[in-house]
Design a protein around this motif. Structure first.
Motif, PDB file in Angstrom:
ATOM      1  N   ALA A  19       0.555  -1.098   0.265  1.00 20.87           N
ATOM      2  CA  ALA A  19       0.193   0.286  -0.217  1.00 20.87           C
ATOM      3  C   ALA A  19       0.948   1.508   0.013  1.00 20.87           C
ATOM      4  CB  ALA A  19      -1.000  -0.128   0.998  1.00 20.87           C
ATOM      5  N   ILE A  20       1.893   1.841   0.629  1.00 22.28           N
ATOM      6  CA  ILE A  20       2.600   2.851   0.525  1.00 22.28           C
ATOM      7  C   ILE A  20       3.770   2.636  -1.119  1.00 22.28           C
ATOM      8  CG2 ILE A  20       5.374   3.105   1.934  1.00 22.28           C
ATOM      9  CD1 ILE A  20       4.414   2.159   4.472  1.00 22.28           C
ATOM     10  N   LEU A  21       4.072   1.418  -1.487  1.00 22.46           N
ATOM     11  CA  LEU A  21       4.563   1.251  -2.542  1.00 22.46           C
ATOM     12  C   LEU A  21       3.713   2.561  -3.563  1.00 22.46           C
ATOM     13  CD1 LEU A  21       6.670  -1.175  -3.741  1.00 22.46           C
ATOM     14  CD2 LEU A  21       6.625   0.831  -1.730  1.00 22.46           C
ATOM     15  N   ARG A  70      10.038   8.772  -6.259  1.00 23.62           N
ATOM     16  CA  ARG A  70      11.500   7.560  -6.289  1.00 23.62           C
ATOM     17  C   ARG A  70      11.537   7.455  -5.327  1.00 23.62           C
ATOM     18  NH1 ARG A  70      15.424  10.468  -9.786  1.00 23.62           N
ATOM     19  NH2 ARG A  70      14.246  12.180  -8.909  1.00 23.62           N
ATOM     20  N   TYR A  71      12.006   5.726  -5.188  1.00 15.81           N
ATOM     21  CA  TYR A  71      11.855   5.391  -3.898  1.00 15.81           C
ATOM     22  C   TYR A  71      13.328   4.579  -4.126  1.00 15.81           C
ATOM     23  CZ  TYR A  71       9.965   1.224  -4.349  1.00 15.81           C
ATOM     24  OH  TYR A  71       9.233   0.291  -5.297  1.00 15.81           O
ATOM     25  N   THR A  72      14.384   4.961  -2.987  1.00 20.25           N
ATOM     26  CA  THR A  72      15.355   3.574  -2.972  1.00 20.25           C
ATOM     27  C   THR A  72      15.705   2.992  -1.470  1.00 20.25           C
ATOM     28  OG1 THR A  72      16.540   5.087  -3.607  1.00 20.25           O
ATOM     29  CG2 THR A  72      18.626   3.080  -3.451  1.00 20.25           C
ATOM     30  N   ARG A  77      16.590   0.137 -20.035  1.00 17.08           N
ATOM     31  CA  ARG A  77      17.393   0.164 -18.318  1.00 17.08           C
ATOM     32  C   ARG A  77      17.405   0.546 -17.091  1.00 17.08           C
ATOM     33  NH1 ARG A  77      22.608   2.181 -17.398  1.00 17.08           N
ATOM     34  NH2 ARG A  77      23.441   0.785 -15.675  1.00 17.08           N
ATOM     35  N   CYS A  78      16.637   1.912 -17.029  1.00 15.86           N
ATOM     36  CA  CYS A  78      15.605   1.993 -15.816  1.00 15.86           C
ATOM     37  C   CYS A  78      14.200   1.518 -15.903  1.00 15.86           C
ATOM     38  CB  CYS A  78      15.455   3.502 -16.491  1.00 15.86           C
ATOM     39  SG  CYS A  78      16.296   4.742 -16.147  1.00 15.86           S
ATOM     40  N   GLY A  93      15.251  -0.006 -12.390  1.00 14.43           N
ATOM     41  CA  GLY A  93      15.077   0.669 -11.759  1.00 14.43           C
ATOM     42  C   GLY A  93      13.639   1.145 -11.474  1.00 14.43           C
ATOM     43  N   GLN A  94      13.407   2.406 -11.774  1.00 13.85           N
ATOM     44  CA  GLN A  94      11.612   3.023 -11.176  1.00 13.85           C
ATOM     45  C   GLN A  94      10.797   3.393 -12.268  1.00 13.85           C
ATOM     46  OE1 GLN A  94      12.165   3.996  -7.093  1.00 13.85           O
ATOM     47  NE2 GLN A  94      13.421   2.597  -7.325  1.00 13.85           N
ATOM     48  N   GLY A  95      11.861   3.408 -13.809  1.00 17.96           N
ATOM     49  CA  GLY A  95      11.463   4.203 -14.524  1.00 17.96           C
ATOM     50  C   GLY A  95      12.483   5.456 -14.734  1.00 17.96           C
ATOM     51  N   ALA A  96      12.554   6.545 -15.045  1.00 14.20           N
ATOM     52  CA  ALA A  96      14.037   7.005 -15.577  1.00 14.20           C
ATOM     53  C   ALA A  96      13.204   8.771 -14.646  1.00 14.20           C
ATOM     54  CB  ALA A  96      14.643   8.177 -17.004  1.00 14.20           C
TER      55      ALA A  96
END
Ligand code: PEP
Ligand code: MN
Length: 360
Positions: A18-20, A29-31, A352-353, A357-360
């Motif tokens: 739910a947080i995501l 964006r998050y790491t 690649r993103c 990853g989570q997109g650019a």
């Protein structure tokens, strides 16, 4: 911002999902920083009111990340700025290809005309040149500004990266723009030699008419160079592009500098500045590799594949006759393959993103 999660909110929990979803909704964006007792998310982007996120089930607290880059840290505000209708941010990509040093109006026109044909709206044009030797060409200075700006207007060039070495150069640029009808814009470039010239940093920082392209210092730490950017923001101008251009090292020879383009993602993570790379001054030679691709192409590609937002590149209609840095200049004929190559690499970076990853 740092979002600290309750130990129960482990990666597979409903609360975590739910947080995501919520972060996605706000395009944040998050790491992920997995801790032993709880999860931490480092958030980047434009924030809704903190309570919106802090009251989500599973969230313990949201706190600012202490950063030495008080004004330019990623968390302070949205990334980027728009100048002359061109958006410069950590999501954009532009090339600033042009003359290292302006020599003749004919060459300025040839470059700008070709750039327009290729759909480019930015360039670089050196009028004030910091040279190692006082006996070499120092740039035409203010006398070439009127024809540079007129030709830029003629060929639809909206932003010109132009190095300044003294506060008086900003006034000269302002005057020349005014007498030529302000038909273009200038991004004030601070060269690597002046990265720690604090009075110059104050001068470009205490005006907001022109954005600033700051080159990292060639022999100082990345932190010291980022602090130089902070000086500009502190003086009042947050519209800064940070440019990696290699560091001076004997280990670089026969290249001119040792390319530092692996630091592109690092600068983007530490600050909200769009990041530029300058493969021309990093490599400094026109040598070609065994597959027929020049070292400058390869270095440019390394910057772009790592997420660079701008490329600053030397080109000249007749490199052999250029008064400064001809050995590292692309030819006009070389621009199409260069731009095609960079478009290919940028597309791959975006893929690649999505893949990793989570997109650019
Ligand atoms: C330039 O871009 O013209 C230049 C002199 O670069 P640097 O300051 O990186 O040496
Ligand atoms: Mn040069």
């Amino acid at each position: 911002m740092l979002m600290v999660l309750h130990p129960e909110a482990h990666r597979t929990s409903f609360a975590f999902e739910a947080i995501l979803r919520c972060l996605q909704q706000y395009h944040l964006r998050y790491t992920l920083h997995p801790q032993t007792t709880h999860l931490e998310l480092v958030l980047q982007g434009d924030f809704p009111p903190i309570e919106t996120l802090a009251t989500l089930p599973g969230v313990i607290r949201i706190t600012p990340i202490p950063s030495p880059y008080r004004l330019l840290a990623t968390t302070n505000s949205s990334s980027g700025f728009t100048y002359q209708g061109v958006s410069f941010s950590q999501h954009d990509f532009h090339c600033m290809i042009g003359l290292c040093a302006v020599d003749t109006p004919v060459h300025v026109e040839a470059v700008m005309q070709r750039l327009q044909q290729l759909g480019q709206t930015c360039t670089r044009m050196g009028a004030y040149k910091p040279r190692t030797s006082p006996y070499t060409f120092q740039g035409h200075g203010r006398s070439c500004l009127p024809y540079i700006f007129e030709l830029a207007g003629k060929y639809g060039i909206r932003v010109i990266a132009m190095e300044v070495m003294d506060a008086s150069h900003i006034d000269e640029i302002n005057e020349a723009l005014a007498i030529t009808g302000s038909s273009t814009g200038v991004m004030l470039q601070i060269g690597t030699r002046n990265c720690q010239n604090y009075s110059l940093l104050q001068a470009v920082g205490s005006q907001t008419k022109f954005p600033v392209l700051l080159k990292r210092g060639f022999g100082i730490s990345l932190h010291e160079s980022l602090m130089a950017a902070e000086y500009i923001a502190h003086a009042g101008n947050p519209n800064i592009v940070f440019c990696l251009r290699g560091i001076k090292s004997l280990a670089a020879a026969p290249h001119r500098n040792l390319a530092d383009f692996a630091q592109v993602p690092l600068v983007k993570r530490l600050t909200r500045m769009p990041v530029c790379v300058d493969p021309s001054h990093a490599i400094g030679v026109g040598d070609v590799g065994i597959e027929g691709i020049s070292d400058i192409h390869h270095a440019a590609a390394q910057g772009v594949i790592a997420g660079a937002n701008l490329l600053l590149v030397d080109c000249h209609p007749h490199p052999a006759h250029a008064w400064v840095d001809g050995h590292q200049a692309l030819t006009l004929e070389g621009l199409v393959p260069f731009l095609e190559d960079m478009a290919l690499v940028r597309t791959t970076y975006l893929k690649r993103c999505t893949l990793l990853g989570q997109g650019a």
